[in-house]
Design an enzyme around this catalytic site. Structure first.
Site, PDB file in Angstrom:
ATOM      1  N   GLY A  96       0.803  -1.218   0.000  1.00 31.86           N
ATOM      2  CA  GLY A  96       0.000   0.000   0.000  1.00 31.86           C
ATOM      3  C   GLY A  96       0.837   1.268   0.000  1.00 31.86           C
TER       4      GLY A  96
ATOM      5  N   THR B  38      -6.998   7.100  11.549  1.00 36.26           N
ATOM      6  CA  THR B  38      -7.387   8.166  10.629  1.00 36.26           C
ATOM      7  C   THR B  38      -7.925   9.398  11.333  1.00 36.26           C
ATOM      8  OG1 THR B  38      -8.988   8.706   8.855  1.00 36.26           O
ATOM      9  CG2 THR B  38      -9.643   7.048  10.443  1.00 36.26           C
TER      10      THR B  38
ATOM     11  N   TYR C  34     -16.660   4.440   7.843  1.00 36.09           N
ATOM     12  CA  TYR C  34     -15.211   4.278   7.829  1.00 36.09           C
ATOM     13  C   TYR C  34     -14.610   4.727   9.159  1.00 36.09           C
ATOM     14  CZ  TYR C  34     -10.314   5.314   6.786  1.00 36.09           C
ATOM     15  OH  TYR C  34      -8.948   5.387   6.839  1.00 36.09           O
TER      16      TYR C  34
END
Length: 284
Positions: free
Chosen positions: A10, A100, A124
């Site tokens: 990633g 995040t 999310y």
């Protein structure tokens, strides 16, 4: 140290692996074909490798797609984090989880600090917060919150990153419209990888940290800086986020205060962007 990197292919994971190659640490890069974090049996590879540190960058991070498939979001972002954290606890390894800025609701304009209470607005963010909570059950853990990443590898499932998207649009001569009422902290994955590894090497206190480049801007301001640095003349105009129909609600202000890690070498976002553009060969 023996360090396993989950999500090694990633955008952030690949840079962590590259940074590790320049150290004396032994790196075990684990791509999706090597480990599926949502499958507990697949995670058994960690018991075989017996790393001292496991860095879990695996994530289902397509924000709107998470609204369509919340089960997948929780399988990867929450259950996956649980599986990794439990195995880390069992082999006495340090568990590193990448979270995040979307764990916050965006009502704080001046930048969120680690002690601010999370209040995610979308699936999310909720699933990543659940992943944080599971990770905290591992006695030795780090939770690094990142935001608005841009790196050489690009984001899987998103077709690159924002910087490359803007440059491609400019080269095609498109009219470019970018939202100017959503603010965040753009972060270069290489710089984030460098600082993450320094933090782990130095054995800073376990807990939650904001791993972002310094300062904040709107997406429009970010785009304008890209074109300014490259000397590109473009038709760039600011627009309201209300003009874009998106399934997931996004926080208006999700910029993160990086004061706790700044001393380890986190750059201001404009300098980080310039470094990225040079690395990509756009600047000399």
């Amino acid at each position: 140290m023996k360090i396993a990197v989950i999500g090694a292919g990633g955008q952030l994971g690949s840079d962590i692996v590259k940074v590790l190659q320049g150290t004396g640490h032994r790196c075990y890069p684990l791509a999706h074909r090597d480990i599926e974090v949502a499958d507990r049996e697949s995670c058994a590879i960690l018991r075989e490798l017996k790393p001292e540190v496991v860095i879990n960058t695996a994530a289902f991070h397509q924000v709107d797609a998470c609204e369509d498939d919340p089960e997948k979001a929780f399988r990867v972002n929450a259950v996956g984090a649980k599986n990794v954290a439990e195995i880390c606890a069992g082999i006495d390894a340090t568990c590193v989880y990448i979270s995040t800025d979307y764990v916050f609701d965006g009502t704080k304009k001046e930048g969120y600090v680690e002690e601010d209470p999370p209040n995610p607005l979308n699936t999310y963010g909720i699933s990543k917060l659940a992943g944080e909570l599971y990770t905290r059950r591992c006695p030795r853990h780090y939770i690094f919150r990142v935001a608005s990443l841009f790196g050489v590898a690009g984001a899987s499932g998103k077709g690159g990153n924002f910087v490359e998207t803007m440059i491609a649009k400019a080269r095609r001569g498109e009219k470019i419209r970018v939202v100017d009422d959503m603010f965040m902290s753009p972060t270069y994955t290489w710089n984030a990888a460098e600082v993450l590894l320094k933090a782990v090497e130095q054995g800073i206190d376990h807990g939650i940290y904001h791993l972002t480049n310094g300062g904040s801007c709107s997406w429009f301001q970010f785009a304008r800086e890209i074109f300014t640095l490259l000397g590109l003349e473009v038709d760039l105009q600011p627009v309201s986020s209300a003009q874009f129909k998106q399934k997931a609600i996004r926080p208006r202000y999700s910029n993160l205060n990086n004061q706790k890690l700044k001393h380890l070498g986190l750059k201001p976002w404009k300098k980080a962007l310039a470094t990225y553009l040079r690395e990509k060969g756009y600047l000399s």
